[in-house]
Enzyme design. Structure first.
Site, PDB file in Angstrom:
ATOM      1  N   GLY A  87       2.581 -15.475 -15.347  1.00 45.28           N
ATOM      2  CA  GLY A  87       0.999 -14.209 -15.644  1.00 45.28           C
ATOM      3  C   GLY A  87       0.857 -14.623 -14.140  1.00 45.28           C
TER       4      GLY A  87
ATOM      5  N   GLY B 140      -1.727 -11.376 -12.768  1.00 50.86           N
ATOM      6  CA  GLY B 140      -3.201 -10.786 -12.879  1.00 50.86           C
ATOM      7  C   GLY B 140      -4.338 -11.562 -12.345  1.00 50.86           C
ATOM      8  CD  GLN B 141     -10.540 -12.555 -11.963  1.00 49.46           C
ATOM      9  OE1 GLN B 141     -10.367 -12.869 -13.657  1.00 49.46           O
ATOM     10  NE2 GLN B 141     -11.973 -12.435 -11.604  1.00 49.46           N
TER      11      GLN B 141
ATOM     12  CG  ASP C 243       2.775 -10.540 -15.151  1.00 53.12           C
ATOM     13  OD1 ASP C 243       1.421 -10.992 -14.928  1.00 53.12           O
ATOM     14  OD2 ASP C 243       2.538 -10.754 -16.892  1.00 53.12           O
ATOM     15  CB  ILE C 244       4.500  -9.170 -19.671  1.00 54.27           C
ATOM     16  CG1 ILE C 244       5.576  -8.821 -20.442  1.00 54.27           C
ATOM     17  CG2 ILE C 244       3.729  -8.252 -19.488  1.00 54.27           C
ATOM     18  CD1 ILE C 244       6.546  -8.939 -21.518  1.00 54.27           C
ATOM     19  NE  ARG C 245       3.610  -3.698 -18.608  1.00 58.06           N
ATOM     20  CZ  ARG C 245       3.581  -4.201 -19.212  1.00 58.06           C
ATOM     21  NH1 ARG C 245       4.192  -4.508 -20.276  1.00 58.06           N
ATOM     22  NH2 ARG C 245       1.663  -4.686 -19.549  1.00 58.06           N
TER      23      ARG C 245
ATOM     24  CE1 TYR D   9     -11.965 -16.177 -23.095  1.00 59.66           C
ATOM     25  CE2 TYR D   9      -9.819 -15.246 -22.494  1.00 59.66           C
ATOM     26  CZ  TYR D   9     -10.574 -16.011 -22.220  1.00 59.66           C
ATOM     27  OH  TYR D   9     -10.210 -16.648 -20.721  1.00 59.66           O
TER      28      TYR D   9
ATOM     29  CE  LYS E   9      -7.936 -19.206 -22.160  1.00 64.52           C
ATOM     30  NZ  LYS E   9      -6.384 -19.579 -21.689  1.00 64.52           N
TER      31      LYS E   9
HETATM   32  C1  VAH Z   1     -13.554 -13.124 -19.995  1.00 66.53           C
HETATM   33  N1  VAH Z   1     -12.920 -13.522 -17.537  1.00 66.53           N
HETATM   34  O1  VAH Z   1     -14.561 -12.701 -19.314  1.00 66.53           O
HETATM   35  C2  VAH Z   1     -13.106 -14.068 -18.859  1.00 66.53           C
HETATM   36  C3  VAH Z   1     -13.907 -15.802 -18.772  1.00 66.53           C
HETATM   37  C4  VAH Z   1     -15.835 -16.614 -18.837  1.00 66.53           C
HETATM   38  C5  VAH Z   1     -15.134 -15.572 -19.520  1.00 66.53           C
HETATM   39  O2  VAH Z   1     -12.610 -16.289 -20.017  1.00 66.53           O
HETATM   40  O3  VAH Z   1     -13.291 -13.212 -21.088  1.00 66.53           O
END
Ligand code: VAH
Length: 317
Positions: free
Chosen positions: A9, A12-13, A35-37, A143, A147
């Site tokens: 990854g 990514g950011q 990364d994937i691409r 998400y 996590k």
């Molecule tokens: C999001 N930037 O907004 C991420 C982060 C705490 C937020 O994990 O999904």
């Protein structure tokens, strides 16, 4: 000989800046970006770069063997807003990529793992101010659920199989080198770009939505610090709370207006407001400060100066 590191990854950011930082420390040839691409020319062209799917165990295992990888930074994931639109894929990517890397460590094919968690592991029933390291955690986003589950598995693999996996609950991260990418906190990135390009910004959160935030340089330093810390100082194997500042859209707008007085900001909350409302407003990160000497360098004033400087010199020159 320098250790070999794989970043999954890397476009990514966080991955983009992490790749540059780790290459500056360990040497370009010792940090394999993947990364994937080929999503970020700067990372891809600075070699060595490999296209792999974080969901393909054999592809990761092959890279680990080919380059004699010792440490893996697993940065591939779907962030909060994007994950709400693709729950099944978000769960698959965020969880199964982690299992692949944890199982490589369990099989002794790699020695150390970094895995990013998030303040998204907290939910609407969590104390909102100065959220403690240990508290109620009922995340209400795909998400956040992924996590929180990932943190439980990291701690399990450490306790049962001795896997050296280390993790940080990142707050919202603000950086100039990549465009905003599917995060609820990414309004705080986009507002800088729009302040320079348009002089106006329509914020997708309400004006008083206070969230924990951090400048990317601090987040990258914390990532390096936790991975370089002696094993005995890492007392938490789920994930460490980490914080630097908290602010509302009104406050970051006012800070930018000190430099771009004509910036006009309007507010039009969308589906991301509910996500933001479920997260803490501020975080207690005293355990990280105590265990491995974490301390942030940037606050809202110095971050704003740096963001505008970097965007004007590198992006909108
Ligand atoms: C999001 N930037 O907004 C991420 C982060 C705490 C937020 O994990 O999904």
């Amino acid at each position: 000989m320098s250790k070999k590191i794989l970043i999954i990854g890397a476009c990514g950011q966080i991955g983009t800046e992490l790749t540059h930082k780790l290459r500056a420390i360990h040497g370009v040839e010792n940090v394999i970006a993947s990364d994937i691409r080929k999503l970020n020319n700067d990372v891809v062209n600075s070699e060595p770069f490999e296209v792999i799917n974080a969901l393909d165990y054999n592809q990761i295992e092959h890279l680990v063997e080919q380059y004699h990888i010792e440490e893996v930074y697993l940065m591939a994931a779907l962030l909060s807003a994007t994950a709400e639109k693709n729950p099944a894929f978000a769960w698959d990517l965020n969880m199964n990529s982690l299992f692949h890397v944890l199982n490589l460590a369990k099989a002794k094919k790699i020695k150390k793992i970094f895995w990013p968690s998030s303040i998204a592991v907290f939910g609407p029933t969590t104390p909102k101010e100065n959220t403690p390291q240990y508290t109620i955690m009922e995340p209400s986003t795909v998400y956040g659920i992924s996590k929180q589950s990932g943190e439980r598995w990291c701690e399990y693999y450490h306790n049962i199989f001795g896997v050296d996996v280390r993790s940080i609950r990142y707050p919202g991260l603000i950086s100039w080198s990549t465009p905003p990418g599917g995060g609820t906190t990414d309004y705080a990135v986009d507002i800088f770009h729009k302040a320079i390009t348009d002089g106006k910004y329509e914020c997708f959160l309400s004006s008083e939505t206070k969230m924990p935030m951090m400048y990317m340089e601090d987040a990258i330093q914390a990532t390096v610090d936790i991975m370089e810390a002696p094993t005995e100082s890492i007392k938490i194997r789920s994930s460490y709370n980490l914080a630097a500042m908290s602010f509302t859209p009104t406050q970051i707008a006012a800070e930018i207006q000190k430099h771009i007085p004509n910036l006009q900001v309007t507010y039009k909350p969308d589906f991301r407001q509910k996500i933001a409302d479920s997260w803490p407003a501020s975080i207690d990160d005293s355990q990280a400060r105590q265990d491995w000497n974490w301390k942030n360098k940037f606050n809202i004033e110095t971050m704003t100066v740096e963001m505008l400087k970097q965007l004007r010199e590198n992006v909108y020159k």
